[in-house]
Write a protein that holds these residues in place. Structure first.
Motif, PDB file in Angstrom:
ATOM      1  N   GLY A  44      28.195  30.358  35.132  1.00 16.62           N
ATOM      2  CA  GLY A  44      27.567  30.250  34.335  1.00 16.62           C
ATOM      3  C   GLY A  44      27.937  29.599  32.857  1.00 16.62           C
ATOM      4  O   GLY A  44      28.604  28.402  33.014  1.00 16.62           O
ATOM      5  N   ASP A  45      28.107  30.114  31.673  1.00 18.65           N
ATOM      6  CA  ASP A  45      29.299  29.175  30.418  1.00 18.65           C
ATOM      7  C   ASP A  45      30.128  29.637  30.133  1.00 18.65           C
ATOM      8  O   ASP A  45      31.336  29.351  29.667  1.00 18.65           O
ATOM      9  CB  ASP A  45      28.160  30.133  29.384  1.00 18.65           C
ATOM     10  CG  ASP A  45      27.002  29.198  29.186  1.00 18.65           C
ATOM     11  OD1 ASP A  45      26.439  28.619  29.687  1.00 18.65           O
ATOM     12  OD2 ASP A  45      26.399  30.282  28.636  1.00 18.65           O
ATOM     13  N   ARG A  46      30.957  30.452  31.464  1.00 14.55           N
ATOM     14  CA  ARG A  46      32.382  30.882  31.334  1.00 14.55           C
ATOM     15  C   ARG A  46      33.325  29.695  32.231  1.00 14.55           C
ATOM     16  O   ARG A  46      32.712  29.936  33.492  1.00 14.55           O
ATOM     17  CB  ARG A  46      32.496  32.202  31.882  1.00 14.55           C
ATOM     18  CG  ARG A  46      34.420  32.868  31.803  1.00 14.55           C
ATOM     19  CD  ARG A  46      34.560  33.768  31.353  1.00 14.55           C
ATOM     20  NE  ARG A  46      35.390  34.460  31.514  1.00 14.55           N
ATOM     21  CZ  ARG A  46      36.266  35.264  31.863  1.00 14.55           C
ATOM     22  NH1 ARG A  46      35.340  36.246  32.981  1.00 14.55           N
ATOM     23  NH2 ARG A  46      37.057  35.803  31.807  1.00 14.55           N
ATOM     24  N   ARG A  47      34.037  29.708  31.927  1.00 14.87           N
ATOM     25  CA  ARG A  47      35.111  28.469  33.283  1.00 14.87           C
ATOM     26  C   ARG A  47      36.540  29.317  32.885  1.00 14.87           C
ATOM     27  O   ARG A  47      37.227  29.639  31.820  1.00 14.87           O
ATOM     28  CB  ARG A  47      35.020  27.253  32.219  1.00 14.87           C
ATOM     29  CG  ARG A  47      36.291  26.319  33.478  1.00 14.87           C
ATOM     30  CD  ARG A  47      35.788  24.895  33.160  1.00 14.87           C
ATOM     31  NE  ARG A  47      36.394  24.056  34.273  1.00 14.87           N
ATOM     32  CZ  ARG A  47      36.289  22.754  34.074  1.00 14.87           C
ATOM     33  NH1 ARG A  47      35.930  22.032  33.202  1.00 14.87           N
ATOM     34  NH2 ARG A  47      36.949  21.843  34.896  1.00 14.87           N
ATOM     35  N   VAL A  48      36.923  29.232  34.070  1.00 17.60           N
ATOM     36  CA  VAL A  48      38.127  30.120  33.717  1.00 17.60           C
ATOM     37  C   VAL A  48      39.045  29.179  35.345  1.00 17.60           C
ATOM     38  O   VAL A  48      39.089  28.283  36.156  1.00 17.60           O
ATOM     39  CB  VAL A  48      38.732  31.644  34.874  1.00 17.60           C
ATOM     40  CG1 VAL A  48      39.466  31.470  35.257  1.00 17.60           C
ATOM     41  CG2 VAL A  48      37.324  32.232  33.689  1.00 17.60           C
ATOM     42  N   ILE A  49      40.137  28.543  34.558  1.00 13.39           N
ATOM     43  CA  ILE A  49      41.129  27.443  35.168  1.00 13.39           C
ATOM     44  C   ILE A  49      42.616  28.424  34.577  1.00 13.39           C
ATOM     45  O   ILE A  49      43.394  28.976  34.280  1.00 13.39           O
ATOM     46  CB  ILE A  49      41.756  26.188  34.717  1.00 13.39           C
ATOM     47  CG1 ILE A  49      40.364  25.965  34.559  1.00 13.39           C
ATOM     48  CG2 ILE A  49      42.808  25.456  35.019  1.00 13.39           C
ATOM     49  CD1 ILE A  49      40.475  23.839  33.406  1.00 13.39           C
ATOM     50  N   ARG A  50      43.268  28.645  36.201  1.00 15.01           N
ATOM     51  CA  ARG A  50      44.491  28.844  36.763  1.00 15.01           C
ATOM     52  C   ARG A  50      45.227  28.560  37.524  1.00 15.01           C
ATOM     53  O   ARG A  50      44.725  28.017  38.525  1.00 15.01           O
ATOM     54  CB  ARG A  50      44.350  30.703  37.413  1.00 15.01           C
ATOM     55  CG  ARG A  50      43.293  31.410  37.046  1.00 15.01           C
ATOM     56  CD  ARG A  50      43.313  32.821  37.405  1.00 15.01           C
ATOM     57  NE  ARG A  50      43.294  32.337  38.826  1.00 15.01           N
ATOM     58  CZ  ARG A  50      41.852  32.729  39.326  1.00 15.01           C
ATOM     59  NH1 ARG A  50      40.502  32.788  38.652  1.00 15.01           N
ATOM     60  NH2 ARG A  50      41.665  32.869  40.304  1.00 15.01           N
ATOM     61  N   SER A  51      46.755  28.035  36.316  1.00 11.70           N
ATOM     62  CA  SER A  51      47.472  26.844  37.648  1.00 11.70           C
ATOM     63  C   SER A  51      48.607  28.020  38.421  1.00 11.70           C
ATOM     64  O   SER A  51      49.024  28.872  36.986  1.00 11.70           O
ATOM     65  CB  SER A  51      47.649  25.591  37.208  1.00 11.70           C
ATOM     66  OG  SER A  51      46.447  25.235  36.890  1.00 11.70           O
ATOM     67  N   GLY A  52      49.439  27.502  38.519  1.00  9.81           N
ATOM     68  CA  GLY A  52      50.990  28.115  38.754  1.00  9.81           C
ATOM     69  C   GLY A  52      51.884  27.497  39.956  1.00  9.81           C
ATOM     70  O   GLY A  52      51.143  26.915  40.613  1.00  9.81           O
ATOM     71  N   LEU A  53      53.260  27.742  40.227  1.00  6.70           N
ATOM     72  CA  LEU A  53      54.359  28.032  40.597  1.00  6.70           C
ATOM     73  C   LEU A  53      54.736  28.961  41.193  1.00  6.70           C
ATOM     74  O   LEU A  53      55.581  29.705  40.178  1.00  6.70           O
ATOM     75  CB  LEU A  53      55.254  26.853  40.747  1.00  6.70           C
ATOM     76  CG  LEU A  53      56.286  26.410  40.846  1.00  6.70           C
ATOM     77  CD1 LEU A  53      55.581  25.742  42.075  1.00  6.70           C
ATOM     78  CD2 LEU A  53      57.091  25.514  40.260  1.00  6.70           C
ATOM     79  N   ALA A  54      54.729  28.544  42.216  1.00  5.84           N
ATOM     80  CA  ALA A  54      55.172  30.308  42.793  1.00  5.84           C
ATOM     81  C   ALA A  54      56.217  30.124  43.879  1.00  5.84           C
ATOM     82  O   ALA A  54      56.124  29.265  44.467  1.00  5.84           O
ATOM     83  CB  ALA A  54      54.400  31.263  43.587  1.00  5.84           C
ATOM     84  N   PHE A  55      57.484  31.005  43.615  1.00  8.77           N
ATOM     85  CA  PHE A  55      58.504  31.086  45.111  1.00  8.77           C
ATOM     86  C   PHE A  55      58.314  32.571  45.246  1.00  8.77           C
ATOM     87  O   PHE A  55      58.893  33.334  44.829  1.00  8.77           O
ATOM     88  CB  PHE A  55      60.462  31.515  43.955  1.00  8.77           C
ATOM     89  CG  PHE A  55      60.067  29.198  43.833  1.00  8.77           C
ATOM     90  CD1 PHE A  55      60.254  28.177  43.731  1.00  8.77           C
ATOM     91  CD2 PHE A  55      59.414  29.205  41.873  1.00  8.77           C
ATOM     92  CE1 PHE A  55      60.688  26.893  43.535  1.00  8.77           C
ATOM     93  CE2 PHE A  55      59.134  27.571  41.104  1.00  8.77           C
ATOM     94  CZ  PHE A  55      60.225  27.146  42.115  1.00  8.77           C
TER      95      PHE A  55
END
Length: 97
Positions: A44-55
């Motif tokens: 809808g009107d909500r945008r979620v962006i998640r990013s990461g670097l995992a070891f």
């Protein structure tokens, strides 16, 4: 020889869109040790962006399959105190060997 793998996907849907990318690096004859991850979702009107670097630093004898098995076991324990007790047991075994 280390191996790299990339996975990506994206699609539009009735509520917005969903897209993601994962780039992983595996050690020789083992499971992933590093992962670059991003997820972009719009609902809808909500945008979620998640990013990461995992070891993922695991002992040589531990595998992703064993980790999944442990996680399945832990999710079956409804009592929070009992679940934490079981987690402590696994951590003790991990760090005392």
């Amino acid at each position: 020889m280390k191996r790299a793998a990339s996975i990506y996907d994206g699609s539009k849907n009735a509520r917005g869109h969903s897209a993601g990318m994962s780039l992983t690096f595996d050690k020789y004859d083992g499971d992933q040790v590093m992962q670059l991850l991003t997820v972009d979702e719009k609902r809808g009107d909500r945008r979620v962006i998640r990013s990461g670097l995992a070891f993922n630093d695991r002992p040589e004898f531990e595998t992703q399959d064993k980790t999944r098995e442990i996680m399945r076991e832990l999710t079956q324990i409804a009592d929070r105190a009992e679940r934490h007790k079981k987690i402590a047991e696994y951590l003790y075994c991990l760090y005392s060997s």
